[in-house]
Design an enzyme around this catalytic site. Structure first.
Site, PDB file in Angstrom:
ATOM      1  N   GLY A  10      78.663  66.419  69.854  1.00  0.00           N
ATOM      2  CA  GLY A  10      79.348  65.384  69.083  1.00  0.00           C
ATOM      3  C   GLY A  10      78.533  64.119  69.007  1.00  0.00           C
ATOM      4  O   GLY A  10      79.064  63.011  68.954  1.00  0.00           O
ATOM      5  N   SER A  12      77.006  62.847  66.649  1.00  0.00           N
ATOM      6  CA  SER A  12      77.045  62.125  65.376  1.00  0.00           C
ATOM      7  C   SER A  12      78.162  61.097  65.316  1.00  0.00           C
ATOM      8  O   SER A  12      78.206  60.287  64.397  1.00  0.00           O
ATOM      9  CB  SER A  12      77.217  63.117  64.222  1.00  0.00           C
ATOM     10  OG  SER A  12      78.439  63.830  64.349  1.00  0.00           O
ATOM     11  N   ASN A  87      80.701  65.531  74.550  1.00  0.00           N
ATOM     12  CA  ASN A  87      81.482  64.479  73.908  1.00  0.00           C
ATOM     13  C   ASN A  87      82.286  64.989  72.718  1.00  0.00           C
ATOM     14  O   ASN A  87      83.223  64.332  72.270  1.00  0.00           O
ATOM     15  CB  ASN A  87      80.526  63.367  73.449  1.00  0.00           C
ATOM     16  CG  ASN A  87      81.185  62.361  72.543  1.00  0.00           C
ATOM     17  OD1 ASN A  87      82.016  61.565  72.965  1.00  0.00           O
ATOM     18  ND2 ASN A  87      80.839  62.400  71.260  1.00  0.00           N
ATOM     19  N   TYR A 152      95.557  67.628  71.745  1.00  0.00           N
ATOM     20  CA  TYR A 152      94.397  66.842  72.175  1.00  0.00           C
ATOM     21  C   TYR A 152      94.461  66.530  73.667  1.00  0.00           C
ATOM     22  O   TYR A 152      93.480  66.708  74.405  1.00  0.00           O
ATOM     23  CB  TYR A 152      94.350  65.555  71.354  1.00  0.00           C
ATOM     24  CG  TYR A 152      93.148  64.676  71.598  1.00  0.00           C
ATOM     25  CD1 TYR A 152      91.887  65.038  71.124  1.00  0.00           C
ATOM     26  CD2 TYR A 152      93.279  63.465  72.262  1.00  0.00           C
ATOM     27  CE1 TYR A 152      90.793  64.210  71.329  1.00  0.00           C
ATOM     28  CE2 TYR A 152      92.195  62.637  72.470  1.00  0.00           C
ATOM     29  CZ  TYR A 152      90.950  63.013  71.999  1.00  0.00           C
ATOM     30  OH  TYR A 152      89.866  62.203  72.200  1.00  0.00           O
ATOM     31  N   ALA A 154      96.156  68.143  75.955  1.00  0.00           N
ATOM     32  CA  ALA A 154      96.017  69.382  76.719  1.00  0.00           C
ATOM     33  C   ALA A 154      94.558  69.795  76.815  1.00  0.00           C
ATOM     34  O   ALA A 154      94.073  70.211  77.880  1.00  0.00           O
ATOM     35  CB  ALA A 154      96.841  70.496  76.069  1.00  0.00           C
ATOM     36  N   LYS A 156      91.868  67.885  76.578  1.00  0.00           N
ATOM     37  CA  LYS A 156      91.111  66.958  77.409  1.00  0.00           C
ATOM     38  C   LYS A 156      91.521  67.059  78.879  1.00  0.00           C
ATOM     39  O   LYS A 156      90.668  66.981  79.778  1.00  0.00           O
ATOM     40  CB  LYS A 156      91.303  65.526  76.896  1.00  0.00           C
ATOM     41  CG  LYS A 156      90.728  65.273  75.507  1.00  0.00           C
ATOM     42  CD  LYS A 156      89.235  65.495  75.451  1.00  0.00           C
ATOM     43  CE  LYS A 156      88.615  64.995  74.151  1.00  0.00           C
ATOM     44  NZ  LYS A 156      87.161  65.248  74.100  1.00  0.00           N
ATOM     45  N   ILE A 185      88.684  52.824  71.774  1.00  0.00           N
ATOM     46  CA  ILE A 185      87.291  52.407  71.585  1.00  0.00           C
ATOM     47  C   ILE A 185      87.043  52.157  70.105  1.00  0.00           C
ATOM     48  O   ILE A 185      87.449  52.949  69.247  1.00  0.00           O
ATOM     49  CB  ILE A 185      86.323  53.490  72.098  1.00  0.00           C
ATOM     50  CG1 ILE A 185      86.635  53.857  73.553  1.00  0.00           C
ATOM     51  CG2 ILE A 185      84.873  53.022  71.947  1.00  0.00           C
ATOM     52  CD1 ILE A 185      86.499  52.728  74.549  1.00  0.00           C
TER      53      ILE A 185
END
Length: 241
Positions: A10, A12, A87, A152, A154, A156, A185
């Site tokens: 990830g 990019s 990532n 998401y 779950a 992570k 972020i």
């Protein structure tokens, strides 16, 4: 001493790009991964080159185990990959009661199955050289929960358990494995989500974090100085929890 090679999945995205640039600035040769946006990965590579660093873009689908293994075997033919920063991740939000199975599976495929697909082929090479660093990017959603993000969160949260196990399995071989769990972020994914009042209500620091702040933490965990930090989930969220 051989130059260390680092793979950022990830790479990019905003956070991934910041991590790749920071590791390159610290002397690593970067493999900047992308799947759906190879042109953005190439832009990151060009920025690293402009700053005097070394980098190449690589493109494969982390959800496809065979394709990922083939890509990594080709890279390992040129030498060990010493650092893995996983990532990559996607959102496909919906309340669980209305979530489609495809939404559930795709998000978990990229973040959690993708972690297995990309890390497992690298570990024996790290073990043979008795040095390696694995950092997985999670989210404050995996710690606190968030409406509409059961898939998401779950995916992570699954990384937390996998990384803690990996740390126990590989620590005696000089390999550390940790999780970094960012909060809100700044970047493309968050720029239109919250106004100033919402941020102040959510985040004790009353601002978004910056990708370079996440990158600094990840780069430290990938350094020799962080060798005794292992199996940890480290939040970087302005005090959210």
């Amino acid at each position: 001493m051989r130059q260390r090679r680092a793979l950022v999945t990830g790479g990019s995205g905003d956070i991934g790009a910041a991590i790749a640039r920071e590791l390159a600035a610290r002397g690593c040769a970067l493999l900047v991964h992308a799947h759906s946006a190879p042109e953005r990965a190439q832009a990151v590579v060009e920025a690293i080159h402009a700053a005097g660093g070394q980098a190449r873009a690589v493109c494969f689908d982390l959800a496809d185990g065979a394709a990922t293994r083939a890509a990594l075997e080709a890279e390992l033919a040129d030498g060990a990959i010493d650092i893995l920063v996983h990532n990559a991740g996607i959102h496909d939000d919906a309340p669980l009661a209305g979530m489609q199975e495809a939404q559930w599976r795709r998000v978990i495929d990229v973040s959690l199955h993708g972690f297995f697909h990309v890390s497992q082929p690298l570990l024996l090479t790290m073990a043979r050289q008795r040095w390696g660093r694995v950092v997985a990017l999670s989210s404050v959603a995996a710690v606190l929960g968030n409406r509409g993000q059961a898939n998401y969160a779950a995916a992570k949260a699954g990384l937390h358990g996998a990384v803690r196990c990996l740390a126990r399995e590989m620590a005696s071989r000089g390999i550390s494995a940790n999780v970094v769990a960012p909060g809100v972020i700044a970047g493309r994914m968050s720029q239109d989500l919250f106004d100033e009042a919402q941020l102040k209500a959510m985040v004790p620091a009353a601002r978004m974090g910056r990708p370079d702040e996440v990158a600094a933490l990840v780069a430290f965990l990938c350094s020799d100085a962080a060798a005794y930090i292992n199996g940890q989930v480290i939040g970087i969220n302005g005090g959210m929890g």
